[in-house]
Design a protein around this motif. Structure first.
Motif, mmCIF file in Angstrom:
data_model
loop_
_atom_site.group_PDB
_atom_site.id
_atom_site.type_symbol
_atom_site.label_atom_id
_atom_site.label_comp_id
_atom_site.label_asym_id
_atom_site.label_seq_id
_atom_site.Cartn_x
_atom_site.Cartn_y
_atom_site.Cartn_z
ATOM 1 N N LEU A 9 0.706 58.550 -92.361
ATOM 2 C CA LEU A 9 0.887 59.126 -91.170
ATOM 3 C C LEU A 9 -0.166 59.611 -90.684
ATOM 4 O O LEU A 9 -1.248 60.165 -91.225
ATOM 5 N N LYS A 36 13.608 52.404 -86.898
ATOM 6 C CA LYS A 36 12.451 53.012 -86.116
ATOM 7 C C LYS A 36 11.124 52.679 -86.545
ATOM 8 O O LYS A 36 11.107 52.534 -87.961
ATOM 9 N N ASP A 37 10.066 53.160 -85.741
ATOM 10 C CA ASP A 37 8.839 53.236 -86.488
ATOM 11 C C ASP A 37 8.524 54.584 -86.961
ATOM 12 O O ASP A 37 8.566 55.654 -86.399
ATOM 13 N N ALA A 79 6.116 56.281 -88.601
ATOM 14 C CA ALA A 79 5.257 56.784 -88.309
ATOM 15 C C ALA A 79 5.328 57.861 -87.015
ATOM 16 O O ALA A 79 4.916 58.893 -86.944
ATOM 17 N N CYS A 80 5.832 56.974 -86.041
ATOM 18 C CA CYS A 80 5.881 57.678 -84.715
ATOM 19 C C CYS A 80 6.974 58.843 -84.695
ATOM 20 O O CYS A 80 6.944 59.997 -84.205
ATOM 21 N N GLN A 104 6.014 61.775 -86.485
ATOM 22 C CA GLN A 104 4.826 62.638 -85.727
ATOM 23 C C GLN A 104 5.473 63.297 -84.643
ATOM 24 O O GLN A 104 4.946 64.580 -84.134
ATOM 25 N N GLU A 105 6.416 62.736 -84.067
ATOM 26 C CA GLU A 105 7.240 63.327 -82.951
ATOM 27 C C GLU A 105 8.016 64.629 -83.679
ATOM 28 O O GLU A 105 8.146 65.769 -82.946
ATOM 29 N N GLN A 138 5.696 67.396 -84.432
ATOM 30 C CA GLN A 138 5.323 68.010 -83.024
ATOM 31 C C GLN A 138 6.533 69.046 -82.440
ATOM 32 O O GLN A 138 6.194 70.194 -82.056
ATOM 33 N N GLN A 194 16.169 60.508 -81.640
ATOM 34 C CA GLN A 194 15.230 59.467 -81.860
ATOM 35 C C GLN A 194 16.203 58.148 -82.298
ATOM 36 O O GLN A 194 15.640 57.063 -82.229
#
Length: 668
Positions: free
Chosen positions: A541, A584-585, A587-588, A591-592, A595, A616
């Protein structure tokens, strides 16, 4: 060293007025509460001269001249006799400070007469002097306050504009008018009526007449009680589609007293935390009736705040009542649908009578045709009513089982149990899903790699408890009277309903459905291993310092939700994700998620993480869905008890009744 002196009464009253009489609205509050305590059924409040002249007239019990004179003395009251009475208060006022405090900063005239007296009394108070005389007046009491703060120039200079001061008066009168719906109250400003209540005793009508709600809100009735606590909770809350940025749409009433109740605010925040956007507040009127011995109202000079002796139990009871009210709104809609079905049944009965008369007339062929048509209609009606009644019964069973758990605070999982409309098909049935009838699946349609099946929409089949194998086919059925009319830009689903038309956004509807499913899978100990996917290749990540710290600080919460990580001093690697995110991706996604958790200050982090996972994981707007997936999505979304908004508070659907559509095309 100066000698200690006892202050004169009018000086002591002016000091007390500094706390009791802050502004014109304080005067209105004290005098209006006295009028309500007198048993009045009609009250008129007139405001003029930049809110410095106030007149309040009521038809209450009135006072004898001796009592009226004593009322202008400090700590003179008819509402308390012993110390024990403080713990059994049934009146709004009790300290005996209001009238002398008001008379010390204004010129006050009191006209009063009891219902069995031939004449009334007039009492005038100003500058610490009280004079009396006999006069003619109507039964009840009229209090006139003139030149407020005429002898306190510092306080007068701090008054705001007249419109601002009247706004505070309006808020005070509004709250008391709702707290006493059986009393007709008329608020007049500069000769014009600001609002008027009819005194009907109907709380919902009083809320609309007083203007707390606009009248366009869809309301859910709150009604609950606890005999062991001596507690009764009632009121109305708006559906999640209606909210505002402050708490001015919330009115908390305890034992007929409008107060600032932190327990009510906290319970409302909890009940709406995944129904409306963060930082927004619902419209609500919550009325709590509690044993006076468990309540202390003598903790604030203006009696705006209270304390409970059993605050935790009261909070749990209020929270449960609010959550049940929001959930039961769905079952009430189902009952309305049953009522429509019954009307249709009565129509079928009338057809049967016509058939009988036709048979007696001798036309046998016509009678046979009508009999066959009637039998088909009655069979369809019986199946529809049976399905609807089954759903209503399930909703009531869930509500009753939750209501029985009186000793435990409700969790989010408790209010999200629902059953998908999943039916066993009849052999040879080939009807279409778009008209509200049965649809068979899984079908033979080819699904592309980017189809909705990857998002959990084509995996609705369940294991058979007997064989442990998937059934060969299953059926989803849209609610009675629904028909898919259009599918626009692979985003919006247009539905024809018995009431008119609805527009549903596929991403938000799927997000709400997944969110409910995720919460239903959660247990006290955390999620089960079947709901997580261990990665064959760990995903490194790329996180900012803030995101990395947030993830490390909340790693146990994320593990409960199906994530797992390997952390070193400089790097974080994802080794497991929830099953809903397997496509899904990673890492994204993480990260989301990190956040969103970083900015969720003071929120329930586990709940916020669940919202992020659902958002997501949901199918995106613009992604095409097959007809089968559309029907399944609509059925599963409709089965959720709180389907008006997504977990972040966005509306899932827009409703247009036939009347509204007509008005849009034919404006007045």
């Amino acid at each position: 060293m100066p000698k200690v002196l006892v202050l004169a009464d009018h000086i002591a009253s002016q000091i007390a007025a500094g706390e009791v009489v802050e502004r014109p609205s304080s005067v209105v509050k004290e005098l209006l509460e006295n009028a309500l305590d007198s048993g009045a059924t009609q009250i008129e409040i007139s405001i003029s001269a930049d809110c410095r002249d106030i007149r309040i007239a009521d038809n209450g019990c009135g006072m004898e001249i001796e009592d009226a004179v004593l009322a202008f003395h400090r700590h003179a009251t008819s509402k308390l006799k012993t110390v024990e009475d403080l713990w059994n208060l049934n009146s709004l006022g009790f300290r005996g400070e209001a009238l002398p405090s008001i008379a010390s900063v204004a010129r006050v005239t009191c006209l009063t007469r009891t219902h069995d007296s031939a004449e009334g009394s007039k009492i005038e108070a100003a500058d610490g002097k009280v004079t009396t005389s006999q006069t003619g007046c109507a039964p009840g009491t009229v209090m006139e306050v003139q030149d407020l703060f005429y002898n306190v120039p510092a306080r007068l200079s701090f008054l705001k504009r007249a419109s601002t001061e009247f706004g505070h008066i309006h808020e005070i009168v509004q709250s008391l008018a709702i707290a006493y719906p059986q009393v007709a109250i008329n608020l007049i400003h500069q000769g014009q009526s600001s609002f008027r209540t009819t005194g009907s005793g109907d709380l919902s009508l009083a809320v609309k007449e007083a203007g707390l709600f606009s009248g366009r809100e869809q309301l859910c009735e709150v009604k609950a009680g606890d005999r062991d606590l001596g507690l009764s909770i009632r009121g109305y809350v708006a559906k999640p589609l209606h909210f505002r940025g402050d708490r001015k749409g919330i009115l908390s009433i305890v034992n007929n007293r409008p107060v600032r109740c932190p327990l009510t605010y906290k319970a409302l925040d909890y009940a709406y935390s995944d129904l409306i956007p963060r930082g927004r507040h619902p419209f609500a009127v919550v009325v709590v009736d509690v044993n006076p011995t468990n309540l202390d109202v003598n903790i604030h000079p203006t009696k705006k705040e209270i304390k409970y002796s059993n605050g935790n139990e009261v909070y749990i009871a209020i929270q449960r009542a609010l959550m049940l009210a929001l959930r039961q709104a769905k079952s009430e809609a189902r009952e309305a649908e049953v009522a429509r079905e019954r009307e249709e049944f009565h129509y079928q009965v009338s057809l049967a009578r016509d058939l009988q008369s036709t048979a007696f007339s001798g036309d046998e062929q016509q009678a046979e045709d009508q009999a066959a048509s009637l039998q088909t209609a009655q069979n369809e009606h019986a199946n529809s009513v049976s399905a609807i009644m089954h759903e209503v019964s399930d909703a009531r069973t869930v509500a009753e089982s939750i209501g029985a758990r009186a000793t435990r605070q409700l969790g989010f999982k408790d209010r999200l149990q629902y059953a998908t409309r999943l039916y066993t098909p009849v052999d040879g049935e080939t009807s279409s899903p778009v008209d509200g009838r049965a649809y068979h699946g899984p079908g033979t349609d080819d699904e592309s790699p980017e189809s909705a099946s990857e998002y959990g929409l084509a995996s609705g089949a369940k294991l058979s408890p007997e064989s442990g194998q998937l059934p060969t086919q299953y059926t989803y059925s849209l609610p009675h009277g629904w028909r898919i009319a259009a599918y626009i830009h692979n985003t919006y689903i247009i539905l024809e309903t018995p009431e008119g038309m609805e527009i549903v956004e596929q991403h938000i509807a799927h997000e709400r459905t997944l969110y409910e499913r995720l919460l239903a899978q959660q247990t006290v100990a955390g999620r089960t291993t079947e709901c997580a996917q261990r990665l064959l290749v760990s995903t490194p990540l790329q996180l900012s310092m803030e995101q990395s710290n947030t993830l490390r600080n909340n790693i146990e919460i994320l593990r409960k939700l199906g994530f797992d990580f390997e952390c070193s001093e400089d790097h974080v690697t994802c080794t497991q994700v929830p099953l809903e995110l397997a496509h899904k991706d990673y890492a994204c996604v993480v990260q989301e998620l990190a956040q969103q958790l970083a900015i969720a200050d003071g929120a329930d982090l586990e709940l916020e993480a669940t919202k992020s996972i659902a958002c997501q994981s949901a199918i995106k707007n613009g992604m095409p869905m097959s007809e089968r997936d559309l029907v399944q999505l609509l059925c599963e979304w409709d089965a959720t008890p709180r389907n008006d908004t997504c977990p972040h508070g966005r509306p899932v659907r827009l409703k247009f009744s036939m009347e509204k559509l007509f008005q849009m095309f034919h404006p007045a």
